[in-house]
Design an enzyme around this catalytic site. Structure first.
Site, PDB file in Angstrom:
ATOM      1  CE  LYS A 127      -7.030  -0.178   6.320  1.00  0.00           C
ATOM      2  NZ  LYS A 127      -7.840   0.365   5.252  1.00  0.00           N
ATOM      3  CG  ASP A 186       0.796  -2.242   6.141  1.00  0.00           C
ATOM      4  OD1 ASP A 186      -0.163  -2.419   6.933  1.00  0.00           O
ATOM      5  OD2 ASP A 186       0.697  -1.599   5.084  1.00  0.00           O
ATOM      6  CG  HIS A 233      -1.898   1.003   1.394  1.00  0.00           C
ATOM      7  ND1 HIS A 233      -1.626   2.291   1.806  1.00  0.00           N
ATOM      8  CD2 HIS A 233      -3.232   0.960   1.163  1.00  0.00           C
ATOM      9  CE1 HIS A 233      -2.755   2.974   1.833  1.00  0.00           C
ATOM     10  NE2 HIS A 233      -3.740   2.202   1.440  1.00  0.00           N
ATOM     11  CD  GLN A 258      -6.716  -4.433   4.226  1.00  0.00           C
ATOM     12  OE1 GLN A 258      -7.674  -5.130   4.545  1.00  0.00           O
ATOM     13  NE2 GLN A 258      -6.867  -3.170   3.882  1.00  0.00           N
ATOM     14  CB  CYS A 276      -3.602   3.282  -1.662  1.00  0.00           C
ATOM     15  SG  CYS A 276      -4.838   4.527  -1.357  1.00  0.00           S
TER      16      CYS A 276
END
Ligand code: 7TS
Length: 413
Positions: A233, A207, A132, A210, A371
């Site tokens: 999220k 990261d 991302h 998600q 993104c």
């Protein structure tokens, strides 16, 4: 000999789950809302909404400051949420849990501070080609500032890391990689790559934006140094996130932002820093958001994670089969290990037009580059239509989407 009966796992009852999400009763263009944009932000169960408003209604005060009762209660509620996060992600200490405004802030903190601590001219930072923008741009800025170079692991046709071509060298100082791709759904073999990086003395940043809603995250088992995620999220509020950091590393990292509460002493000449995690939490935090995040995690923990994941896998499989039956439709991201994300392109149909038509039928999907422009370039497309599933979605909703896509294709071709 009598054997004890194994406890019967509660079956996953999606209707019981749905009943907890007030927004699912909304109509969009006169149709029941079908919400398939969970990778952008998930919807919130009533418990999370209530926890936030109860904070404002009953204990609103600034934290770690006052001697008065409300401030003490607000501080206790905030720190209880920190402990909830700690346990959930299996961090060793609560002081390793830094509250941020989201994944973007967490990675900017990491890139800015690690850049200062580790990067010299000629050094290298490795990311992957499916990141991302939030896990690309902060590293570009850090590399530019310190004369370092950014390299990327290439992506295969199935949407996985091509690890044989991982561009590690003896100048690699930092590896920053996504746990789960927001565009493809790929669950990446982060643990394996972190182990490889560790052998080379590389500092690792994950990261996890998600991942939290779909996978059991264990930062110690992963072996990462830093791990960033957002509350919104994973059924929590917007404006709140976490940067987990291994204590030994956080101790060495310089602060990112300066201000109140992150200091120990201040004179006009010089300041010294507060203990962890407060060194990285300048200013008044998003107290309501922190409390809401804690509640979202407790809410998720009430369900069997495996049953939840199986439900989402069933949605993904059903969507994949239904979509692939459409002439000229191609799914991007066909890795074996995926979360519930179906990203697709259709010959002769622009993703934006399809997104508008789906919305007219009450179906919310995201269209565009998500993104991840370098990933779009890799696949030679300008954007996709993305349906991203959550625990409250149903097979009937997937059927409605597939039917709507078919109808849309007829209208747009
Ligand atoms: N990293 C990944 C993998 C993401 O998917 C996102 C947001 C971010 C970082 C940034 O998170 P934030 O909470 O700080 O904004 N992804 C998306 C998406 O896929 N659609 O909208 C936002």
């Amino acid at each position: 000999m009598r054997t004890k009966a194994a406890p019967v796992a509660r079956p996953y009852d999606v209707e019981e789950v749905r009943a907890q999400f007030p927004i699912l009763k909304e109509l969009v263009h006169g149709r029941p809302l079908v919400y398939f944009d969970n990778a952008a932000t998930s919807q919130k169960p009533r418990r999370v909404i209530k926890a936030e408003s109860a904070y404002y209604a009953t204990i609103n005060a600034n934290v770690h400051r006052g001697v008065h009762t409300l401030s003490t209660k607000a501080t206790e509620a905030q720190e209880a949420a920190r402990e909830t996060v700690r346990k959930h992600i299996h961090a060793e200490h609560a002081r390793e849990v830094v509250f941020t405004s989201g994944t973007t802030a967490g990675i900017n903190l990491a890139a800015s501070s690690l850049g200062q601590l580790l990067l010299q001219p000629g050094d290298e930072v490795v990311i992957s080609g499916m990141e991302h923008h939030s896990n690309i741009v902060p590293w570009q800025l850090a590399c530019e500032r310190h004369g370092a170079t950014l390299k990327a692991i290439p992506i295969t046709d199935t949407g996985e890391w091509d690890l044989k071509k991982a561009p590690f060298s003896d100048r690699t100082r930092i590896l920053a990689i996504g746990h789960v791709s927001n565009t493809l759904g790929t669950i990446n073999p982060v643990k394996k790559l972190i182990a490889e990086a560790k052998k080379r003395g590389i500092t690792t940043v994950v990261d996890g934006a998600q991942a939290l809603a779909h996978l059991a995250v264990d930062v110690q088992a992963l072996g990462c140094d830093l791990y960033a995620f957002s509350g919104h999220k994973a059924y929590g509020p917007t404006g709140i996130g976490v940067l987990y950091g291994r204590e030994g590393l956080l101790d060495r990292m310089p602060p990112w932002q300066g201000g109140g509460e992150m200091i120990d002493t201040v004179t006009l000449e010089k300041s010294t820093w507060a203990r962890l995690p407060f060194k990285f939490e300048a200013g008044t935090p998003n107290i309501a958001g922190i409390i809401g995040l804690g509640e979202a995690i407790r809410w998720m923990e009430d369900y069997d994670k495996t049953a939840m994941a199986q439900h989402e896998q069933a949605l993904l499989e059903h969507a994949t089969q239904g979509l692939l039956a459409i002439d000229g439709l191609r799914i991007l991201g066909t890795a074996k290990e995926k979360v519930g994300v179906a990203s697709f392109v259709i010959d002769g149909v622009h993703h934006y037009d399809l997104g508008v038509l789906l919305d007219q039928q009450g179906i919310a999907v995201r269209t565009g580059h998500h993104c991840t422009q370098p990933l779009m370039d890799r696949f030679g497309v300008s954007g996709t239509t993305r349906a991203s599933f959550a625990c409250f979605n149903t097979i009937a909703e997937v059927d409605a989407m597939v039917a709507a896509v078919k109808k849309g294709v007829k209208m747009l071709r």
